[in-house]
Design an enzyme around this catalytic site. Structure first.
Site, PDB file in Angstrom:
ATOM      1  N   ARG A 213       0.708  -1.144   0.103  1.00  0.00           N
ATOM      2  CA  ARG A 213       0.120   0.084   0.236  1.00  0.00           C
ATOM      3  C   ARG A 213       1.063   1.264  -0.116  1.00  0.00           C
ATOM      4  O   ARG A 213       0.738   2.223  -0.863  1.00  0.00           O
ATOM      5  CB  ARG A 213      -0.757  -0.038   1.272  1.00  0.00           C
ATOM      6  CG  ARG A 213      -1.950  -1.207   1.192  1.00  0.00           C
ATOM      7  CD  ARG A 213      -2.822  -0.653   2.640  1.00  0.00           C
ATOM      8  NE  ARG A 213      -3.297  -1.952   2.664  1.00  0.00           N
ATOM      9  CZ  ARG A 213      -3.550  -2.977   3.897  1.00  0.00           C
ATOM     10  NH1 ARG A 213      -3.020  -2.459   4.712  1.00  0.00           N
ATOM     11  NH2 ARG A 213      -4.423  -3.682   3.696  1.00  0.00           N
ATOM     12  N   PHE A 229     -11.896  -5.402  -5.004  1.00  0.00           N
ATOM     13  CA  PHE A 229     -11.380  -6.293  -3.937  1.00  0.00           C
ATOM     14  C   PHE A 229     -10.822  -5.396  -2.723  1.00  0.00           C
ATOM     15  O   PHE A 229     -10.141  -5.658  -2.158  1.00  0.00           O
ATOM     16  CB  PHE A 229     -10.822  -7.606  -4.069  1.00  0.00           C
ATOM     17  CG  PHE A 229     -11.121  -8.305  -5.404  1.00  0.00           C
ATOM     18  CD1 PHE A 229     -12.005  -9.041  -5.322  1.00  0.00           C
ATOM     19  CD2 PHE A 229     -10.351  -7.970  -6.630  1.00  0.00           C
ATOM     20  CE1 PHE A 229     -12.418  -9.791  -6.706  1.00  0.00           C
ATOM     21  CE2 PHE A 229     -10.733  -8.618  -7.797  1.00  0.00           C
ATOM     22  CZ  PHE A 229     -11.738  -9.536  -7.648  1.00  0.00           C
ATOM     23  N   ASP A 251     -16.325  -3.772  -3.632  1.00  0.00           N
ATOM     24  CA  ASP A 251     -16.177  -5.163  -3.025  1.00  0.00           C
ATOM     25  C   ASP A 251     -17.502  -5.706  -3.034  1.00  0.00           C
ATOM     26  O   ASP A 251     -18.441  -4.853  -2.927  1.00  0.00           O
ATOM     27  CB  ASP A 251     -15.396  -4.898  -1.587  1.00  0.00           C
ATOM     28  CG  ASP A 251     -14.939  -6.255  -0.799  1.00  0.00           C
ATOM     29  OD1 ASP A 251     -13.810  -6.442  -0.948  1.00  0.00           O
ATOM     30  OD2 ASP A 251     -15.978  -7.083  -0.462  1.00  0.00           O
ATOM     31  N   SER A 252     -17.533  -7.020  -2.982  1.00  0.00           N
ATOM     32  CA  SER A 252     -18.978  -7.768  -3.226  1.00  0.00           C
ATOM     33  C   SER A 252     -19.496  -7.668  -1.815  1.00  0.00           C
ATOM     34  O   SER A 252     -20.750  -7.775  -1.566  1.00  0.00           O
ATOM     35  CB  SER A 252     -18.748  -9.115  -3.684  1.00  0.00           C
ATOM     36  OG  SER A 252     -18.110  -9.893  -2.924  1.00  0.00           O
ATOM     37  N   ALA A 278     -20.817  -1.533  -3.629  1.00  0.00           N
ATOM     38  CA  ALA A 278     -20.781  -3.087  -3.113  1.00  0.00           C
ATOM     39  C   ALA A 278     -21.288  -3.590  -4.283  1.00  0.00           C
ATOM     40  O   ALA A 278     -22.519  -3.800  -4.558  1.00  0.00           O
ATOM     41  CB  ALA A 278     -21.895  -3.052  -1.951  1.00  0.00           C
ATOM     42  N   ASP A 298      -6.700  -7.125  -6.193  1.00  0.00           N
ATOM     43  CA  ASP A 298      -6.175  -8.127  -4.741  1.00  0.00           C
ATOM     44  C   ASP A 298      -7.372  -9.024  -4.180  1.00  0.00           C
ATOM     45  O   ASP A 298      -7.895  -8.787  -3.147  1.00  0.00           O
ATOM     46  CB  ASP A 298      -5.916  -7.011  -3.679  1.00  0.00           C
ATOM     47  CG  ASP A 298      -5.255  -7.795  -2.392  1.00  0.00           C
ATOM     48  OD1 ASP A 298      -4.789  -8.771  -2.666  1.00  0.00           O
ATOM     49  OD2 ASP A 298      -5.532  -7.302  -1.335  1.00  0.00           O
ATOM     50  N   CYS A 338      -2.911 -14.253  -3.364  1.00  0.00           N
ATOM     51  CA  CYS A 338      -2.629 -14.570  -1.895  1.00  0.00           C
ATOM     52  C   CYS A 338      -2.740 -16.120  -1.819  1.00  0.00           C
ATOM     53  O   CYS A 338      -2.819 -16.700  -0.724  1.00  0.00           O
ATOM     54  CB  CYS A 338      -3.238 -13.904  -0.903  1.00  0.00           C
ATOM     55  SG  CYS A 338      -5.153 -13.934  -0.930  1.00  0.00           S
TER      56      CYS A 338
HETATM   57  N1  SAH Z   1      -7.266  -5.248  -0.526  1.00  0.00           N
HETATM   58  C1  SAH Z   1      -7.888  -5.866   0.649  1.00  0.00           C
HETATM   59  C2  SAH Z   1      -7.976  -7.056   1.147  1.00  0.00           C
HETATM   60  C3  SAH Z   1      -8.871  -8.020   0.044  1.00  0.00           C
HETATM   61  S1  SAH Z   1      -9.438  -9.444   0.684  1.00  0.00           S
HETATM   62  C4  SAH Z   1      -6.927  -4.734   1.789  1.00  0.00           C
HETATM   63  O1  SAH Z   1      -6.120  -4.249   1.204  1.00  0.00           O
HETATM   64  O2  SAH Z   1      -7.455  -4.879   2.859  1.00  0.00           O
HETATM   65  C5  SAH Z   1     -10.425  -9.873  -0.568  1.00  0.00           C
HETATM   66  C6  SAH Z   1     -11.661  -9.112  -0.726  1.00  0.00           C
HETATM   67  O3  SAH Z   1     -12.591  -9.770  -1.888  1.00  0.00           O
HETATM   68  C7  SAH Z   1     -12.729  -9.535   0.249  1.00  0.00           C
HETATM   69  O4  SAH Z   1     -13.035  -8.359   0.869  1.00  0.00           O
HETATM   70  C8  SAH Z   1     -14.166 -10.085  -0.506  1.00  0.00           C
HETATM   71  O5  SAH Z   1     -15.223  -9.591   0.211  1.00  0.00           O
HETATM   72  C9  SAH Z   1     -13.931  -9.681  -1.809  1.00  0.00           C
HETATM   73  N2  SAH Z   1     -14.660 -10.474  -2.882  1.00  0.00           N
HETATM   74  C10 SAH Z   1     -14.758 -11.773  -3.060  1.00  0.00           C
HETATM   75  N3  SAH Z   1     -15.108 -12.115  -4.031  1.00  0.00           N
HETATM   76  C11 SAH Z   1     -15.517 -10.842  -4.753  1.00  0.00           C
HETATM   77  C12 SAH Z   1     -16.097 -10.584  -6.028  1.00  0.00           C
HETATM   78  N4  SAH Z   1     -16.511 -11.664  -6.765  1.00  0.00           N
HETATM   79  N5  SAH Z   1     -16.174  -9.224  -6.362  1.00  0.00           N
HETATM   80  C13 SAH Z   1     -15.853  -8.395  -5.330  1.00  0.00           C
HETATM   81  N6  SAH Z   1     -15.084  -8.526  -4.427  1.00  0.00           N
HETATM   82  C14 SAH Z   1     -14.984  -9.751  -3.925  1.00  0.00           C
END
Ligand code: SAH
Length: 394
Positions: A213, A229, A251-252, A278, A298, A338
């Site tokens: 970050r 994400f 984020d979903s 969302a 991510d 990850c």
């Molecule tokens: N980048 C974030 C961590 C990401 S974790 C940070 O720095 O804190 C992965 C995230 O992806 C989760 O919050 C989860 O809710 C989201 N996610 C999972 N599937 C998804 C989708 N199909 N579309 C959007 N978000 C999604």
């Protein structure tokens, strides 16, 4: 030391002699006595040679090693291990500085405590057990934490319902082992955020992206940023501080977006550069125009097991391909995986395929990994899990 004895088959002691901290079921010749899951056992090789002490569990990994020397696992042991880990984080400049009080204190095998993860957010330690043995040790762990962190620790939250082996039927309940109901805000590199360890994902925050970050902050000036994400918005605040023109966070999870908005408000009240959505990432990207010149990808681990590796690589390829298609010329992509089972090479290959599909000129600017408070035990290369590429797209 009076633990049940586990004897290995001839030639199966090699990996323990090389200090690898796992004993697989196939390596075991016999067990003297009948240990319960989570019990401490002593492991012996041929000629009755002592090899290690660890936690016993039924499964493919049968023993997780705590010590390669013959010793009793008592309060002194926990204080010693947690003390060493704390000292390392202090020397990394992460502990209670004016700008940072968020860090990973225990990273499983990387801190010679397989099955245990502890993240610290201001005065709260969130403890996560991944093995029956660590579940049973939780009160000893809590006592050692209090001893080692002293006044720097006010609360200990135990959060293992989702990470303990389901079959062991441990009936674990999440809750405070010490203190309770903190209302603090955690601090990372001078940015503030709420962490929801009660309902949030993992221990509440993704501490492992801190340095990535920070790097992003340096490339954000005047850019239009899309943080896919985003979870609770980590990359977004750094982009805003770095001078981004606009930041869209996606984020979903509606809960994650709620917290993202709260966190933005906490750091940049009334700042209209930020907007959160969302929505499913693929749907959002499909209808997004070519509006962005800095994109963060991510996603959650696409592969949690080796047998779904192929699908996971397809997933990474598809996701990155859309980003290559949409990003403006001169754009930068921060892309991550990850999934522990996806190797650095495989991830790079998936991103390469996506780039090739787009036909654009792409250069790798940085190859990223996990930060120093998520150390990799050199004898346990499986501990390396976070991979990232920073790409410049013409
Ligand atoms: N980048 C974030 C961590 C990401 S974790 C940070 O720095 O804190 C992965 C995230 O992806 C989760 O919050 C989860 O809710 C989201 N996610 C999972 N599937 C998804 C989708 N199909 N579309 C959007 N978000 C999604």
């Amino acid at each position: 030391m009076d633990y049940c004895k586990v004897y290995l088959k001839p030639k199966k002691e090699e990996s323990l002699l090389r200090l690898h901290p796992w004993v697989f079921s196939g390596a075991i010749q016999s067990i003297a006595g009948s240990p319960e899951e989570g019990d401490l056992v002593a492991v012996y090789g041929s000629n009755n040679r002592f090899l290690a002490v660890g936690h016993y569990q039924i499964g493919s990994i049968m023993v997780r090693i705590l010590s390669f020397t013959e010793r009793t696992i008592n309060a002194g042991f926990w204080e010693e291990r947690i003390g060493a880990a704390y000292q390392l984080r202090q020397s990394l400049g992460l502990v209670n500085t004016p700008t940072n009080n968020t860090y990973r204190l225990i990273h499983g095998e990387g801190d010679s405590l397989p099955g245990l993860v502890i993240d610290v957010y201001a005065g709260t330690a969130v403890v996560q057990a991944h093995s029956a043995g660590m579940h049973y040790a939780r009160h000893q762990v809590a006592d050692a934490l209090k001893e080692v962190l002293g006044d720097n620790l006010q609360h200990i939250y135990y959060k293992s319902e989702a990470t303990l082996p389901y079959k062991a039927n441990l009936g674990s309940e999440d809750g405070y082992l010490y203190g309770g109901h903190p209302d603090e805000v955690a601090l990372e590199n001078g940015l503030r955020f709420y962490v929801d360890w009660l309902k949030g994902q993992k221990t509440g925050f993704f501490v492992d992206q801190r340095e990535n970050r920070s790097l992003l902050e340096h490339y954000s000036k005047d850019r239009s940023v899309l943080n896919m994400f985003c979870y609770t918005g980590g990359f977004s605040f750094y982009a805003m501080r770095g001078g981004a023109e606009l930041v869209h966070s996606v984020d979903s999870s509606a809960k994650a977006i709620h917290l993202t908005n709260k966190n933005v408000e906490l750091n940049f009240p009334g700042d209209e550069r930020h907007q959160a959505f969302a929505e499913d990432a693929f749907k959002f990207l499909d209808k997004a125009g070519e509006n962005y010149n800095l994109i963060i990808l991510d996603p959650p681990a696409f592969a949690k097991h080796k047998n779904v590796l192929r699908n996971a690589l397809q997933g990474y390829r598809k996701l990155n391909a859309i980003a290559f298609e949409k990003i403006r010329p001169g754009g930068i992509i921060f892309t991550f995986s990850c999934s522990q089972v996806v190797s650095k090479e495989n991830f790079r290959l998936a991103v390469f395929s996506a780039a090739a599909q787009s036909g654009r000129n792409v250069r790798i600017l940085y190859q990223l990994t996990q930060p120093a408070d998520h150390p990799v035990n050199i004898y346990h290369p499986e501990g390396e899990y976070l991979k990232g590429l920073v790409l410049y797209v013409e």
